[in-house]
Design an enzyme around this catalytic site. Structure first.
Site, PDB file in Angstrom:
ATOM      1  N   ASP A 154      32.213   7.202  70.045  1.00  0.00           N
ATOM      2  CA  ASP A 154      31.823   7.283  68.625  1.00  0.00           C
ATOM      3  C   ASP A 154      32.188   6.007  67.847  1.00  0.00           C
ATOM      4  OD1 ASP A 154      30.938   9.929  69.059  1.00  0.00           O
ATOM      5  OD2 ASP A 154      32.953  10.700  68.787  1.00  0.00           O
ATOM      6  N   ASP A 204      27.599   2.686  71.664  1.00  0.00           N
ATOM      7  CA  ASP A 204      28.083   1.576  72.495  1.00  0.00           C
ATOM      8  C   ASP A 204      28.979   2.182  73.574  1.00  0.00           C
ATOM      9  OD1 ASP A 204      30.474   2.155  71.263  1.00  0.00           O
ATOM     10  OD2 ASP A 204      30.565   0.303  70.081  1.00  0.00           O
ATOM     11  N   GLU A 260      23.312  17.020  58.605  1.00  0.00           N
ATOM     12  CA  GLU A 260      22.838  16.439  59.872  1.00  0.00           C
ATOM     13  C   GLU A 260      21.324  16.583  59.986  1.00  0.00           C
ATOM     14  OE1 GLU A 260      24.867  18.205  63.201  1.00  0.00           O
ATOM     15  OE2 GLU A 260      26.787  17.357  62.663  1.00  0.00           O
ATOM     16  N   HIS A 297      27.377  12.524  64.812  1.00  0.00           N
ATOM     17  CA  HIS A 297      28.762  12.973  64.949  1.00  0.00           C
ATOM     18  C   HIS A 297      29.172  13.712  63.679  1.00  0.00           C
ATOM     19  CE1 HIS A 297      32.811  13.056  66.479  1.00  0.00           C
ATOM     20  NE2 HIS A 297      33.246  12.687  65.293  1.00  0.00           N
ATOM     21  N   SER A 309      19.963  22.714  67.160  1.00  0.00           N
ATOM     22  CA  SER A 309      19.438  22.747  65.784  1.00  0.00           C
ATOM     23  C   SER A 309      19.027  21.340  65.329  1.00  0.00           C
ATOM     24  CB  SER A 309      20.456  23.358  64.816  1.00  0.00           C
ATOM     25  OG  SER A 309      21.585  22.537  64.670  1.00  0.00           O
ATOM     26  N   ARG A 329      30.488   9.289  86.501  1.00  0.00           N
ATOM     27  CA  ARG A 329      29.669   9.082  85.306  1.00  0.00           C
ATOM     28  C   ARG A 329      28.542   8.062  85.534  1.00  0.00           C
ATOM     29  NH1 ARG A 329      31.481  11.121  80.662  1.00  0.00           N
ATOM     30  NH2 ARG A 329      33.646  11.300  81.244  1.00  0.00           N
ATOM     31  N   MET A 351      27.189  16.560  74.845  1.00  0.00           N
ATOM     32  CA  MET A 351      28.649  16.494  74.873  1.00  0.00           C
ATOM     33  C   MET A 351      29.155  15.748  76.110  1.00  0.00           C
ATOM     34  SD  MET A 351      29.008  17.753  72.006  1.00  0.00           S
ATOM     35  CE  MET A 351      30.655  18.271  71.582  1.00  0.00           C
TER      36      MET A 351
HETATM   37  C1  GAR Z   1      26.254  18.894  65.967  1.00  0.00           C
HETATM   38  O1  GAR Z   1      26.975  19.401  64.890  1.00  0.00           O
HETATM   39  C2  GAR Z   1      26.711  17.495  66.304  1.00  0.00           C
HETATM   40  O2  GAR Z   1      27.204  16.802  65.208  1.00  0.00           O
HETATM   41  C3  GAR Z   1      27.800  17.771  67.291  1.00  0.00           C
HETATM   42  O3  GAR Z   1      27.340  18.850  68.055  1.00  0.00           O
HETATM   43  C4  GAR Z   1      26.549  19.687  67.228  1.00  0.00           C
HETATM   44  C5  GAR Z   1      25.308  20.075  67.985  1.00  0.00           C
HETATM   45  O4  GAR Z   1      24.586  21.042  67.292  1.00  0.00           O
HETATM   46  N1  GAR Z   1      28.035  16.632  68.119  1.00  0.00           N
HETATM   47  C6  GAR Z   1      29.241  16.233  68.484  1.00  0.00           C
HETATM   48  O5  GAR Z   1      30.242  16.824  68.201  1.00  0.00           O
HETATM   49  C7  GAR Z   1      29.258  14.967  69.328  1.00  0.00           C
HETATM   50  N2  GAR Z   1      30.571  14.407  69.356  1.00  0.00           N
HETATM   51  P1  GAR Z   1      23.097  21.393  67.695  1.00  0.00           P
HETATM   52  O6  GAR Z   1      23.090  21.648  69.211  1.00  0.00           O
HETATM   53  O7  GAR Z   1      22.791  22.647  66.931  1.00  0.00           O
HETATM   54  O8  GAR Z   1      22.214  20.253  67.312  1.00  0.00           O
END
Ligand code: GAR
Length: 207
Positions: free
Chosen positions: A151, A147, A180, A115, A19, A71, A96
């Site tokens: 987070d 970095d 967001e 985040h 999204s 990684r 992720m």
């Molecule tokens: C978002 O809410 C973002 O903040 C979170 O994953 C979601 C992805 O949603 N990110 C984290 O938690 C990173 N630590 P989306 O795939 O619908 O954009």
């Protein structure tokens, strides 16, 4: 000939629904952000975000982490893919995975993450659940440069939402996601217009 500067070349890295990716695509299509998404990269083949990208004619690739030993090897291959597309800004939109110094040094102050909490509170996984369990009255979202920590990078924009007494993880997540979808494209727009500078932990935004 137009006076418009060349569009910023972006890569958007995803793992799930996409999204946030969609909110950036929509702002670019509307002409609000002078950028082009050169590729969308997922670490998992079943991310819905890949379908969103293809629907808009954006190259959508899976760079599967399960096929790499560690990684750094994964990130080194990722750097090659992104360099091949001439990427100047990497946008982590629900990606992720933690990036190693291999990615961070390849794109200094040019990787942005969103985040779902007001950092430095509640870093890592399940930020909304952490906020509910802690009992905070306000949470929100943070756009920050990446970095080598989890987070921990310099903060670009934050947006605050209230936490309601009867919130569930889902209802709080929905409220945060609405924010967001505003602040993430805004941060990309500022970057594309050269309006962000970084001095240590401090990010300066030009009006
Ligand atoms: C978002 O809410 C973002 O903040 C979170 O994953 C979601 C992805 O949603 N990110 C984290 O938690 C990173 N630590 P989306 O795939 O619908 O954009």
């Amino acid at each position: 000939m137009s006076d418009q500067p060349q569009p910023l070349v972006l890569a958007v890295l995803v793992s799930g629904n996409g999204s946030n990716l969609q909110s950036i695509i929509d702002r670019i299509d509307a002409g609000t952000i002078n950028a082009r998404i050169a590729c969308v990269v997922s670490n998992t083949p079943d991310a819905h975000a890949l379908l969103r990208a293809r629907r808009h004619g954006i190259p959508a690739l899976t760079h599967d982490n399960s096929t790499y030993g560690n990684r750094k090897e994964y990130d080194a291959a990722l750097v090659k893919i992104l360099a091949g597309y001439g990427v100047k800004l990497v946008v982590l939109a629900g990606f992720m995975r933690i990036l190693s110094e291999v990615m961070v040094t390849a794109f200094p102050h040019a990787i942005m993450n969103i985040h779902p909490a007001l950092l430095p509170a509640f870093p890592g996984l399940h930020a909304q659940r952490q906020a509910l369990e802690y009992g905070v009255r306000y949470s929100g979202c943070t756009v920050h440069f990446v970095d080598c920590g989890t987070d921990t990078g310099p903060i670009i924009i934050q947006s605050v939402v209230p936490v309601m007494q009867d919130d569930t993880e889902e209802s709080l997540s929905r409220r945060i996601q609405k924010e967001e979808h505003q602040v993430f494209p805004e941060a990309v727009r500022l970057f594309a217009e050269g309006k962000i500078s970084v001095n240590g932990r401090h990010v300066h935004l030009l009006a």
